[in-house]
Design a protein around this motif. Structure first.
Motif, PDB file in Angstrom:
ATOM      1  N   CYS A  33       0.831  -1.213   0.000  1.00  0.00           N
ATOM      2  CA  CYS A  33       0.000   0.000   0.000  1.00  0.00           C
ATOM      3  C   CYS A  33       0.863   1.259   0.000  1.00  0.00           C
ATOM      4  O   CYS A  33       0.557   2.230  -0.707  1.00  0.00           O
ATOM      5  N   ALA A  34       1.920   1.251   0.779  1.00  0.00           N
ATOM      6  CA  ALA A  34       2.813   2.419   0.812  1.00  0.00           C
ATOM      7  C   ALA A  34       3.446   2.639  -0.558  1.00  0.00           C
ATOM      8  O   ALA A  34       3.535   3.781  -1.025  1.00  0.00           O
ATOM      9  N   LEU A  35       3.866   1.566  -1.206  1.00  0.00           N
ATOM     10  CA  LEU A  35       4.476   1.698  -2.529  1.00  0.00           C
ATOM     11  C   LEU A  35       3.459   2.164  -3.565  1.00  0.00           C
ATOM     12  O   LEU A  35       3.775   3.001  -4.426  1.00  0.00           O
ATOM     13  N   LEU A  36       2.229   1.648  -3.492  1.00  0.00           N
ATOM     14  CA  LEU A  36       1.177   2.120  -4.403  1.00  0.00           C
ATOM     15  C   LEU A  36       0.917   3.610  -4.197  1.00  0.00           C
ATOM     16  O   LEU A  36       0.823   4.375  -5.160  1.00  0.00           O
ATOM     17  N   PHE A  37       0.804   4.007  -2.937  1.00  0.00           N
ATOM     18  CA  PHE A  37       0.556   5.412  -2.633  1.00  0.00           C
ATOM     19  C   PHE A  37       1.741   6.269  -3.080  1.00  0.00           C
ATOM     20  O   PHE A  37       1.552   7.335  -3.678  1.00  0.00           O
TER      21      PHE A  37
END
Length: 186
Positions: A33-37
């Motif tokens: 999720c952090a990488l997507l964001f």
């Protein structure tokens, strides 16, 4: 449809994916999720840069870009409010979301009265956005209570302070157009 607008649309499509992954029972969900964001946040900069560089600015792109940004931030903050389940997270997140609603309405109204240049994005808005994006990225990296989460929360409070400051500046710039002439003279 040009490439910068495609990047903006891609940013919007990442939002539901981020939410679904955040609630999956995966050990790596936080990093994903952090990488997507983070990737979506980078496209926020990239789409604007490419649109200007390639002279591909369009009215649709100019409309969609801030919508994508606000959706991305509001949804990520909503997920984080639920995950942290604490007023410490809720307070700055609601300040940021509330400000976005106020400034969006202000910009819409100012455009209707032909004064949109009075509330154009300022340098403080860009700094605020940077703090927001970095703080949300750090908050998404792991579960609440970890070191990076506390760092992210601290940066979110800085973003909230900058949010209030930028809102004040926008409202001050719009003030002459918001008050009726009788109130201006008083």
């Amino acid at each position: 449809m040009n490439f910068p607008t495609f990047l903006t649309l891609l940013r919007i499509l990442v939002i539901p994916l981020l939410v679904v992954i955040y609630y999956l029972p995966l050990e790596s969900k936080y990093w994903i999720c952090a990488l997507l964001f983070g990737a979506a946040a980078l496209t926020d900069w990239l789409d604007g840069y490419l649109a200007r560089r390639w002279n591909q600015m369009t009215p649709f792109g100019a409309f969609l870009d801030p919508v994508a940004d606000k959706l991305m931030v509001a949804v990520a903050l909503g997920v984080l409010i639920e995950a942290h389940s604490s007023w410490l997270m809720t307070f700055p997140a609601l300040v940021i979301i509330g400000r976005e609603i106020v400034i969006s309405a202000l910009r819409e109204w100012m455009a209707e009265v032909g004064e949109s240049a009075s509330v154009a994005v300022s340098w403080i808005g860009k700094v605020k956005t940077t703090f927001q994006m970095v703080s949300i990225f750090l908050l998404l990296i792991g579960p609440p209570g970890e070191l990076l989460s506390w760092l992210g929360l601290g940066l979110l409070y800085l973003a909230a302070i900058l949010t209030l400051w930028s809102m004040y500046l926008y409202l001050q710039a719009a003030r002459p157009h918001l008050l009726p002439k009788e109130e201006k003279q008083a």
